[in-house]
Design an enzyme around this catalytic site. Sequence first.
Site, mmCIF file in Angstrom:
data_model
loop_
_atom_site.group_PDB
_atom_site.id
_atom_site.type_symbol
_atom_site.label_atom_id
_atom_site.label_comp_id
_atom_site.label_asym_id
_atom_site.label_seq_id
_atom_site.Cartn_x
_atom_site.Cartn_y
_atom_site.Cartn_z
ATOM 1 N N GLY A 8 36.854 27.184 31.373
ATOM 2 C CA GLY A 8 36.184 27.343 32.651
ATOM 3 C C GLY A 8 37.193 27.671 33.950
ATOM 4 O O GLY A 8 38.081 28.222 33.769
ATOM 5 N N GLY A 26 39.896 30.516 30.964
ATOM 6 C CA GLY A 26 39.294 31.011 29.877
ATOM 7 C C GLY A 26 37.982 30.543 29.256
ATOM 8 O O GLY A 26 37.269 29.813 30.334
ATOM 9 N N SER A 86 41.353 30.588 36.555
ATOM 10 C CA SER A 86 40.458 31.040 35.322
ATOM 11 C C SER A 86 41.266 30.300 34.170
ATOM 12 O O SER A 86 42.256 30.786 33.765
ATOM 13 C CB SER A 86 40.211 32.302 35.110
ATOM 14 O OG SER A 86 39.570 32.499 34.061
ATOM 15 N N GLY A 120 35.759 37.826 34.176
ATOM 16 C CA GLY A 120 36.318 37.446 35.370
ATOM 17 C C GLY A 120 35.962 37.955 36.464
ATOM 18 O O GLY A 120 35.838 37.251 37.524
ATOM 19 N N ASP A 121 35.436 38.977 36.612
ATOM 20 C CA ASP A 121 34.957 39.700 37.692
ATOM 21 C C ASP A 121 33.626 39.022 38.124
ATOM 22 O O ASP A 121 33.268 38.781 39.241
ATOM 23 C CB ASP A 121 34.836 41.286 37.262
ATOM 24 C CG ASP A 121 36.205 41.933 37.089
ATOM 25 O OD1 ASP A 121 37.230 41.575 37.734
ATOM 26 O OD2 ASP A 121 36.003 43.025 36.254
#
Length: 309
Positions: free
Chosen positions: A222, A219, A217, A248-249
């Site tokens: 992408g 941020g 990830s 993020g989840d």
Amino acid sequence: MILTVTLNTALDLTYRVPALKPHASHRITEVTERPGGKGVNVARVLAALGHEVTVTGFTGGATGRTVQDLLTATPGLVDALVPVSGPTRRTIALVDDRTGDTTQLNEPGPTITPAEWSAFQEVYEDLLAPASAVALCGSLPPGVPVGAYAGLIRLAKAAGVPVLLDTSGEPLRRGVAARPDMVKPNADELAELTGSHDPLRGAQDARRRGARSVVASLGTQGLLAVTPEGRWHAAPPARIHGNPTGAGDSAVAGLLSGLAEQLPWPDRLSRAVALSTATVLAPVAGEFDRGAYEELVGRVAVTGEVTAA
């Protein structure tokens, strides 16, 4: 059925204030509570997408009962949490309405006894039998062995169930060595694991350490995926502003559903980035804006190449 594991479940409390100021008293304008912990958040998104999801991990005390009551009220989720003597932790998100910034306060979680850990492993093995994929997510509560995720990965692989790992620090390092099908670190977690601050080099190194596929990830930039089938970068169509809590989840939910459905990598990444972006845009922290998701999923820019990596 998709299985998500949250060893450190939580009751997530979100407080909204007009403006957050240190050393000051605040009048809260809105309170939201929901079951939390990374795997629980992943499960809620999967259920909203129409998947059958079972949630396991630990639950205890009055806070744990509240978490279970809220899970029972969530369509599509099955509660398979294992009771423990200690109380489930709480997390508090303080949202500043003026700036949109969020301050997070996280309790450590209950101390898990050896007997409670053994009971969980028995439940986990039973749940693997009907599972099409499993996600191991989040921090370890006190008392759980630091190599816990590595052991759970080995059990999933022995059962023929693909497994995604989303954690950090030493549990991530040990988990990667157990050869999970996918890991989803952020850039800082990947750098801590590999010592490289270049995400591509870090992802390649994480694969050499044992992970079959690595999705990093980045941020607002992408996701970067380095896999046996190729390398891709997926980015939202434009820079967006909002509350990143749970983004993020949501990305993990997109990746896990794509893994269970055996989608091509570009489609998995498009779904993950669209869900993550729609979560940032949602009015409630950690939820996703369905309209935004459906509009974004076809507009995510995915670039890359098929390789023999």
